[in-house]
Design a protein around this motif. Structure first.
Motif, PDB file in Angstrom:
ATOM      1  N   GLU A  39       0.829  -1.207   0.000  1.00 13.47           N
ATOM      2  CA  GLU A  39       0.000   0.000   0.000  1.00 13.47           C
ATOM      3  C   GLU A  39       0.868   1.263   0.000  1.00 13.47           C
ATOM      4  O   GLU A  39       0.566   2.238  -0.689  1.00 13.47           O
ATOM      5  CB  GLU A  39      -0.941   0.000   1.210  1.00 13.47           C
ATOM      6  N   LEU A  40       1.953   1.219   0.766  1.00 16.89           N
ATOM      7  CA  LEU A  40       2.845   2.382   0.806  1.00 16.89           C
ATOM      8  C   LEU A  40       3.474   2.639  -0.561  1.00 16.89           C
ATOM      9  O   LEU A  40       3.551   3.785  -1.017  1.00 16.89           O
ATOM     10  CB  LEU A  40       3.931   2.179   1.867  1.00 16.89           C
ATOM     11  N   LEU A  41       3.884   1.570  -1.227  1.00 18.43           N
ATOM     12  CA  LEU A  41       4.491   1.724  -2.555  1.00 18.43           C
ATOM     13  C   LEU A  41       3.455   2.188  -3.575  1.00 18.43           C
ATOM     14  O   LEU A  41       3.745   3.005  -4.450  1.00 18.43           O
ATOM     15  CB  LEU A  41       5.148   0.416  -2.999  1.00 18.43           C
ATOM     16  N   LYS A  71      12.224   8.823   7.477  1.00 22.14           N
ATOM     17  CA  LYS A  71      12.686   8.860   8.881  1.00 22.14           C
ATOM     18  C   LYS A  71      11.481   8.877   9.818  1.00 22.14           C
ATOM     19  O   LYS A  71      10.373   9.281   9.430  1.00 22.14           O
ATOM     20  CB  LYS A  71      13.578  10.070   9.152  1.00 22.14           C
ATOM     21  N   ASP A  72      11.709   8.450  11.042  1.00 20.47           N
ATOM     22  CA  ASP A  72      10.696   8.479  12.099  1.00 20.47           C
ATOM     23  C   ASP A  72       9.375   7.843  11.665  1.00 20.47           C
ATOM     24  O   ASP A  72       8.295   8.363  11.959  1.00 20.47           O
ATOM     25  CB  ASP A  72      10.437   9.926  12.555  1.00 20.47           C
ATOM     26  N   GLY A  73       9.446   6.761  10.944  1.00 21.07           N
ATOM     27  CA  GLY A  73       8.225   6.058  10.541  1.00 21.07           C
ATOM     28  C   GLY A  73       7.410   6.775   9.481  1.00 21.07           C
ATOM     29  O   GLY A  73       6.224   6.491   9.310  1.00 21.07           O
ATOM     30  N   MET A  74       8.035   7.703   8.778  1.00 24.09           N
ATOM     31  CA  MET A  74       7.321   8.458   7.739  1.00 24.09           C
ATOM     32  C   MET A  74       8.148   8.511   6.454  1.00 24.09           C
ATOM     33  O   MET A  74       9.376   8.536   6.497  1.00 24.09           O
ATOM     34  CB  MET A  74       7.080   9.920   8.168  1.00 24.09           C
ATOM     35  N   VAL A  75       7.453   8.550   5.347  1.00 20.64           N
ATOM     36  CA  VAL A  75       8.103   8.893   4.075  1.00 20.64           C
ATOM     37  C   VAL A  75       7.610  10.281   3.701  1.00 20.64           C
ATOM     38  O   VAL A  75       6.390  10.526   3.662  1.00 20.64           O
ATOM     39  CB  VAL A  75       7.748   7.894   2.948  1.00 20.64           C
ATOM     40  N   LYS A  76       8.571  11.182   3.487  1.00 26.43           N
ATOM     41  CA  LYS A  76       8.204  12.562   3.125  1.00 26.43           C
ATOM     42  C   LYS A  76       8.644  12.844   1.694  1.00 26.43           C
ATOM     43  O   LYS A  76       9.796  12.612   1.325  1.00 26.43           O
ATOM     44  CB  LYS A  76       8.858  13.560   4.079  1.00 26.43           C
ATOM     45  N   SER A 171       2.655   7.791   6.450  1.00 24.06           N
ATOM     46  CA  SER A 171       3.238   6.998   7.535  1.00 24.06           C
ATOM     47  C   SER A 171       3.534   5.586   7.041  1.00 24.06           C
ATOM     48  O   SER A 171       2.833   5.051   6.176  1.00 24.06           O
ATOM     49  CB  SER A 171       2.304   6.976   8.742  1.00 24.06           C
ATOM     50  N   ILE A 172       4.596   5.023   7.594  1.00 23.74           N
ATOM     51  CA  ILE A 172       5.016   3.677   7.181  1.00 23.74           C
ATOM     52  C   ILE A 172       4.210   2.640   7.963  1.00 23.74           C
ATOM     53  O   ILE A 172       4.085   2.740   9.159  1.00 23.74           O
ATOM     54  CB  ILE A 172       6.532   3.477   7.428  1.00 23.74           C
TER      55      ILE A 172
END
Lengths: 172, 111
Positions: A39-41, A71-76, A171-172
């Motif tokens: 889902e993230l991809l 970083k920190d459980g997030m993709v920005k 969020s990851i």
């Protein structure tokens, strides 16, 4: 661990497939492999492409810098360009207090809330749509896709440097 | 860009022959499919088996074609969507306006 990489694109007319694959591979190899990976991809793929499409179609520029940070459980995702600024309409609606209505149709109301010079985008799903030729069914989906695919999506325009910055986080 | 692979009494099966459905080819696609609707005046079952990727501009062209079809009292149904494209349509609720089928036989069952 912090992962960060910038991509500069110039003279393109759509997202190059090999570059998109490279960006998605960067994300895939730097996030934990789990249930949410696909889902993230999926979201990343469409966020990246729509950020680029926005630059070509609306900012009318073919030079863009795309930055990906994990970083920190997030993709920005951050897109910067010096094209035309995004002009938000001066439309208000009692239902969305203190918000600017960006688009409104039978499907969705896309609205923005400004805070400290940054516009944050949100989306409200309207009742189940019925399409006919009389209604204002949309044909533009770029901002909507990014807004719905992200946890936070914002836009900032620096008038001194004529710099547009779109920031999208998932969020990851 | 699009080819008729079956011409039945009440529908056309039309193949989209591109892998990247994006802003570079959206206008051409829109012109071709609208011309096809005007010429044949039949429902179109559009197969997207070859399409790996679709962007918002191409989705806009698809919706414009669907609106044109509805104005002619016709329809456009979609088959052969990969999971990402189907999920994208669901994300922005286009699954509520396009009939989406898993297979060609499902798409033509009600004809």
């Amino acid at each position: 661990m912090i992962v960060q990489k910038s991509f500069t694109l110039a003279h393109f007319d759509s997202m190059p497939a090999n570059l998109l694959e490279e960006m998605l591979l960067l994300i895939k190899t730097n996030i934990p492999n789990g249930e949410g990976t696909r889902e993230l991809l999926f979201k990343s793929k469409f966020i990246l492409t729509e950020l680029l499409t926005n630059a070509i179609k609306h900012a009318n520029t073919h030079e863009v810098k795309l930055n990906i940070e994990i970083k920190d459980g997030m993709v920005k995702f951050e897109k910067k360009d010096h094209g035309n600024p995004l002009i938000l309409p001066e439309v208000k609606n009692d239902q969305f207090e203190n918000a600017i209505i960006v688009t409104a149709d039978v499907m969705h109301t896309l609205y923005a809330v400004e805070k400290d010079g940054v516009a944050y985008f949100y989306c409200h799903e309207n009742t189940v749509p019925f399409i006919d030729t009389e209604n204002d069914f949309p044909e533009h989906f770029g901002l909507l896709i990014i807004t719905k695919a992200t946890d936070e999506f914002s836009y900032h325009y620096d008038s001194e440097t004529n710099l547009n910055t779109f920031t999208a986080t998932v969020s990851i | 860009m699009i080819d008729i692979i079956k011409n039945q009494d009440d529908y056309l099966l039309v193949d989209v022959k591109i892998q990247e459905a994006n802003m570079a080819n959206a206008d051409t696609f829109k012109s071709e499919i609208i011309a096809m609707l005007d010429l044949y005046h039949k429902k179109i079952v559009l197969t997207l088996h070859h399409v790996n990727y679709i962007d918002s501009t191409f989705l806009g062209a698809l919706v414009a074609a669907l609106k044109h079809a509805i104005s002619l009292k016709l329809d456009i149904a979609l088959v052969g969507l990969n999971k990402d494209i189907r999920d994208l349509l669901i994300l922005i609720r286009l699954d509520k306006v396009f009939k989406i089928y898993d297979s060609f036989s499902d798409a033509t069952k009600e004809n």
